[in-house]
Design a protein around this motif. Sequence first.
Motif: not given
Length: 420
Positions: A314, A359, A316-318, A119, A327-329, A323-324, A122
């Motif tokens: 991963l 992850a 996490a929020r794009a 985090h 990252y897969d929120e 970034e989608h 990022r």
Amino acid sequence: MPLTSAPACVESPSLPQAHPLIHWTTPGGVPASARWRSERGAPAPQRVVLADDTITADAAYRLACAGTALLWQGDFHNARQLLQAMARRCDTTPARKHRKAARPADAHSAAPAGADAFHKHRQAQSQRARILGMLLLRFEPDHTLALRRAPDVQLACTHAWGAAALNGGDSVASMRELLGLTSAQEWRRVGVEVPALGSGPNNRVFPHYGVFSPVRGEYIDLVAQAPLPVAPSGQASAASLPVFDIGTGTGVLSAVLARRGVGPVTATDLDPRALACAHANLSQLGVRDCVTLLQTDLFPPGQALLVVCNPPWLPARASSPVEHAVYDEGSRMLQGYLNGLATHLAPGGEGWLILSDLAEHLGLRSRAELLAWIEHAGLTVLGRLDVRPRHSKASNARDPLHSARSAEVTSLWRLGVTRG
């Protein structure tokens, strides 16, 4: 150096939300404006000044850090050099602060990988992107640049933004974004060699802007090598039972499966850019007739003997649309695939989940959590194929996430329906 202040950005209610106006004042005191473009979804800058070749990197960096954008009026190549100089300042300033704060005993030790390190990494990358995104360029309505020594960027911009000008008006975007567009255009021109598609000239995939590039070939190799499911006795062979490719992207996995002789293949994606990219790639690879493309979220109607999915790895929020693919929120796509798989598998069928364990090494998701999701979805693990990544970050000891990346394994999970 001519730096002219501008009033705050005001968005016209008659314009689309995605393209607000930004405003500045010319050296002669005349108000000017253009429409703001940002593919990564950055907000329009609230304060804009004009800058040219006379500005120093230190001055530009200070303004950008303070939230002031610089609309470039000088030589294009000088703007690129200025951006590089600003990037060096972004990269060295946090390091200096860290060295001052570090105790002598651990000043040279590597930061451990984990959710906190991820985090922080990022957050630092987001701050870096914000600062470097403050160097702006103005584009003519036809997406050209009216700057000295400016390259021809019209095709790259048109592929990303579309052919139609915004009602004939100028637009403004960051230099950093333009470099992303031109880099993507080069990938689209040269392509990515995919050995799993065979040898010879017809084994390249050409990514479009905003579509994940299959440069990490190890996961493609897994799909090319995994044993195909065997149709139950008395049913059609695997070569005549449907295959689903969920979240197809460039279409590379559909192409690999078609080259293996299975199908027909139905490839799905929500992103129109991805579907257009997959259409172009499947056509040039000569397998377009074997694959049906469908714009939908996850599964198409019906069942298949093989359902393949390579979700973002991963949870996490794009921070931007591009970034989608990474990252897969909330692990939305991963869990959606697992929860719907049993319904869409034909008897004796398999679901292939392609997933890195990065992850897990970052503390973002545990192996136990993944296995619990699989069990809850009424699935069982039939087998797993593993491979170590070959990308450069895995061996880069200076990467803040090196310890996690160096331990990473990419797997193809063979999943079947649990028998009651």
